[in-house]
Design an enzyme around this catalytic site. Structure first.
Site, PDB file in Angstrom:
ATOM      1  N   TYR A 280      -4.574  -3.999  -9.174  1.00  0.00           N
ATOM      2  CA  TYR A 280      -4.631  -3.241  -7.921  1.00  0.00           C
ATOM      3  C   TYR A 280      -5.855  -3.696  -7.140  1.00  0.00           C
ATOM      4  CZ  TYR A 280      -3.498   0.435  -4.640  1.00  0.00           C
ATOM      5  OH  TYR A 280      -3.153   1.106  -3.503  1.00  0.00           O
TER       6      TYR A 280
ATOM      7  N   ARG B 102      -0.356  -1.242   7.642  1.00  0.00           N
ATOM      8  CA  ARG B 102      -1.827  -1.284   7.592  1.00  0.00           C
ATOM      9  C   ARG B 102      -2.230  -1.419   6.130  1.00  0.00           C
ATOM     10  NH1 ARG B 102      -5.794   1.132   5.898  1.00  0.00           N
ATOM     11  NH2 ARG B 102      -4.519   2.829   5.088  1.00  0.00           N
TER      12      ARG B 102
ATOM     13  N   LYS C   7       0.351   1.007  -6.744  1.00  0.00           N
ATOM     14  CA  LYS C   7       0.068   2.437  -6.758  1.00  0.00           C
ATOM     15  C   LYS C   7       0.779   3.106  -7.940  1.00  0.00           C
ATOM     16  CE  LYS C   7      -2.355   4.773  -3.695  1.00  0.00           C
ATOM     17  NZ  LYS C   7      -3.580   4.266  -3.049  1.00  0.00           N
TER      18      LYS C   7
ATOM     19  N   GLU D 270       2.104   5.776   2.157  1.00  0.00           N
ATOM     20  CA  GLU D 270       1.050   4.831   1.794  1.00  0.00           C
ATOM     21  C   GLU D 270       0.937   3.722   2.840  1.00  0.00           C
ATOM     22  OE1 GLU D 270      -2.109   3.541  -0.355  1.00  0.00           O
ATOM     23  OE2 GLU D 270      -0.881   5.276  -0.898  1.00  0.00           O
ATOM     24  N   ASP D 271      -0.270   3.500   3.339  1.00  0.00           N
ATOM     25  CA  ASP D 271      -0.609   2.370   4.205  1.00  0.00           C
ATOM     26  C   ASP D 271       0.263   2.247   5.448  1.00  0.00           C
ATOM     27  OD1 ASP D 271      -2.762   1.752   2.698  1.00  0.00           O
ATOM     28  OD2 ASP D 271      -2.026  -0.136   1.912  1.00  0.00           O
TER      29      ASP D 271
ATOM     30  N   ASP E  20      -1.676   9.474   1.001  1.00  0.00           N
ATOM     31  CA  ASP E  20      -2.846   9.171   0.188  1.00  0.00           C
ATOM     32  C   ASP E  20      -3.988   8.604   1.016  1.00  0.00           C
ATOM     33  OD1 ASP E  20      -4.203   8.916  -2.351  1.00  0.00           O
ATOM     34  OD2 ASP E  20      -3.939   6.761  -2.116  1.00  0.00           O
ATOM     35  N   ASP E  21      -3.687   7.834   2.061  1.00  0.00           N
ATOM     36  CA  ASP E  21      -4.739   7.245   2.887  1.00  0.00           C
ATOM     37  C   ASP E  21      -5.526   8.316   3.627  1.00  0.00           C
ATOM     38  OD1 ASP E  21      -3.899   4.423   2.441  1.00  0.00           O
ATOM     39  OD2 ASP E  21      -2.097   5.146   3.426  1.00  0.00           O
TER      40      ASP E  21
ATOM     41  N   ASN F 238     -12.177  -1.586   2.515  1.00  0.00           N
ATOM     42  CA  ASN F 238     -11.620  -2.572   1.598  1.00  0.00           C
ATOM     43  C   ASN F 238     -11.035  -3.726   2.391  1.00  0.00           C
ATOM     44  OD1 ASN F 238     -11.795  -1.839  -1.249  1.00  0.00           O
ATOM     45  ND2 ASN F 238     -10.673   0.008  -0.684  1.00  0.00           N
TER      46      ASN F 238
END
Length: 640
Positions: free
Chosen positions: A155, A218, A236, A327-328, A350-351, A498
């Site tokens: 990950y 993203r 994930k 997610e993202d 989650d972001d 990140n």
């Protein structure tokens, strides 16, 4: 197709001509659009041959996956053909097969250690994907043996580069793709994937505890990678299993393929969509300007949009208790989509929420490092916060601090590309870009240069600075650190962007410029630093401390929703997991090799909070020990 199969049971043994299949499907209650779609998947029955209706049904159920693969992969007839259609792919696949021979955990560790010795983990990532394809049990048992060493390889930070090159590596069965060109048929796409990859119960119903889904819009701080972003939901869910104990055969990593931007849409200006090895749909995203003035994906809004169709299809197939984790997604889509669906389905982003919770956990941990005897919640209320960057991560944390932890808006300052975000007294104008930013805007235009971070610190006087700007590496300068030290003896500085190349400050600079006085946390891993005879081990403020336990707790207690209060409980569980060794190393979160213990603590805290709020459909116990024991017994364990 399972519903069709049940209907066909009444006609087993009957034969018809293939040109009559459409009428048979309609007789079984299949709508006209689905009839056309299903017939397209059975091209072998296109002439007027005589076949049994049960054979037709079986042919669809047993045929190789075509609907749920990436569009480009499906066009060449599947994964095996894709991996053989390009010389480089074919060679890499052969090399990985030669590398990955292990049948036991010690053998797998021996092979993976050799790859890790190269000092670049992309080959390790590719090896581990091959190992999963051969044996999921061996894959997870190997990671569980050395999580601190292997989790960064499967990950973050490796997954960022892996997504940038995802199509250049061999493809495997794992992962479901929902393409917007298949709107109206999402349930059939999910059903095909479930039939091929998921477990079933005694009655033949598919078992799916959770789906992690992204549109690749993203990916980390790397921008729009489209279908190549599949590495994120796969990774994930690896963490869901390793850290919390999810059964991998009851999970789905999923990409919603809504197109992909050109090189201008990602930070490294890579050609993704038009790469010959792009695995998704080769078209650009269709966007429009929202009422708030932001650019959003058109397919995600309006009646019958793709997000709504996906969520309805998933819960119809797998039940209302199936967790659907965003997610993202691009921030412009992430916030309104979460607001629209969080109370309609068991879902969270989650972001926004996971990142916020782990950052809050690290802030609580920082209070503990300053004074081990303090009440960390009360200490938090005495801080002044400066957030550099107004994306989903920081907005989520600010909301959690204000709405759940009780930090007043007057103590929260945030920047965007225009500097400190401000608004007029009547709220009609200012430097905010959307409603989320406006909610945290300070009243009145600053009279100083708020784009200069050192100057901003001197005027705002924060005791805690959180960077999550994503596109401005090394923007936390020595002058800014010195300005912070003039305000606080032990300022808190988090560089959460990140991958490592985007970090606002490195660990070595933070400790060296502050002489070890800064309490430092980062979104990516940094090596320990020696400063004035003391060893500092930066805590990696990563969602991995939150989302596996959060999701496991919510699924196991059959929560009806996941409000912010559960994230506050999760954050406190992480902070309370800090031990003496971590305190001595100035770590704001526990060591990574304790992640399974921490995840169980988080899951226990989430269940207890959900039960107290009346959100749990199943009670697991009345106290911490009972709930923790029950959850531990529900964990899936690999059998290599």
């Amino acid at each position: 197709m399972q519903d069709v199969r049940e209907a066909f049971k009444q006609t087993v043994g009957e034969t018809i001509r293939s040109d009559e299949l459409a009428s048979v499907l309609q007789t079984c209650g299949v709508d006209a659009a689905s009839v056309e779609f299903l017939l397209q998947q059975a091209q072998r029955f296109t002439e007027n041959e005589v076949v049994s209706v049960s054979a037709f049904c079986d042919s669809l159920l047993q045929a190789p996956r075509t609907l749920s693969l990436g569009k480009s992969v499906a066009q060449v007839s599947g994964v095996e053909t894709w991996n053989a259609h390009d010389d480089d792919l074919k060679q890499i696949a052969a090399m990985l097969s030669g590398m990955c021979k292990a049948n036991t955990v010690p053998e797998a560790l021996k092979e993976v250690h050799a790859l890790l010795s190269l000092g670049h983990d992309l080959w390790t990532y590719a090896y581990m994907r091959k190992l999963y394809d051969r044996s999921p049990d061996l894959f997870y048992a190997t990671i569980a043996e050395e999580p601190a060493k292997l989790l960064p390889a499967v990950y973050t930070p490796t997954v960022g580069e892996a997504c940038q090159k995802f199509g250049k590596m061999p493809q495997y069965r794992r992962g479901c793709y929902l393409c917007i060109s298949d709107r109206g048929y999402f349930k059939e796409v999910l059903r095909e994937y479930a039939e091929a990859e998921l477990e079933k119960d005694a009655e033949g119903k598919y078992l799916c505890d959770c789906i992690v889904f992204s549109d690749g819009g993203r990916i980390l701080g790397l921008g729009d990678l489209g279908a190549w972003g599949m590495g994120i939901p796969i990774g994930k869910l690896d963490l869901y299993t390793v850290c919390a104990g999810f059964n991998p055969s009851r999970t789905i990593p999923l990409i919603i393929d809504a197109g992909c931007s050109g090189p201008e849409g990602n930070t490294d200006r890579l050609v993704i969509r038009d790469n010959p090895l792009y695995t998704g749909m080769k078209q650009g995203r269709v966007t429009h300007k929202s009422p708030q003035g932001t650019i959003v994906n058109t397919a995600y809004y309006g009646e019958g949009n793709v997000i709504e169709e996906f969520m309805k299809a998933a819960t119809e197939l797998f039940g209302q208790k199936c967790l659907l984790q965003f997610e993202d997604f691009n921030s412009n889509d992430a916030f309104p989509l979460l607001a629209e669906y969080r109370n309609k389905f068991l879902t969270y982003n989650d972001d926004i929420q996971g990142t916020a919770a782990v950052a809050l956990a690290a802030l609580l941990g920082s209070m503990k490092l300053r004074d081990p005897t303090c009440n960390v919640r009360e200490a938090l209320l005495k801080q002044t916060f400066l957030f550099h960057g107004a994306g989903s991560a920081n907005i989520g944390l600010m909301k959690l601090l204000n709405e759940e932890a009780g930090v007043p808006l007057s103590s929260i300052f945030v920047t965007n590309s225009r500097g400190l975000i401000w608004r007029s007294e009547d709220g009609t104008h200012g430097s905010f870009r959307n409603g989320e930013q406006k909610a945290f805007a300070q009243v009145g235009e600053p009279v100083f240069d708020s784009k200069n971070l050192a100057t901003l610190v001197e005027n705002v006087k924060p005791t805690c600075v959180v960077g999550a700007v994503g596109v401005s590496p090394n923007c936390f300068t020595k002058a800014m650190i010195e300005a912070l030290l003039a305000i606080s003896k032990r300022p808190v500085v988090f560089a959460l962007s990140n991958p490592k190349t985007q970090a606002e400050i490195t660990a070595s600079d933070a400790y060296e410029w502050s002489k070890g006085k800064v309490i430092f946390g980062s979104g990516t891993w940094f090596a320990p630093v020696e400063q004035d005879g003391k060893t500092f081990a930066p805590g990696q403020v990563n969602n991995v401390y939150i989302f596996p336990g959060m999701s496991f707790g919510a699924v196991c207690c059959q929560a009806s929703s996941i409000p912010e209060r559960l994230f506050l409980a999760a954050a406190e569980a992480v902070a309370n997991s800090l031990g003496d060794e971590e305190m001595a190393l100035d770590m704001v979160v526990p060591k990574r090799d304790r992640i399974q213990e921490v995840s169980l603590n988080v899951a226990s805290a989430v269940v207890l909070e959900a039960q107290s709020m009346g959100l749990a459909g199943r009670t697991l116990g009345a106290d911490w020990a009972t709930v923790k024991s029950a959850l531990d017994g529900m964990r899936w364990k690999p059998q290599p």
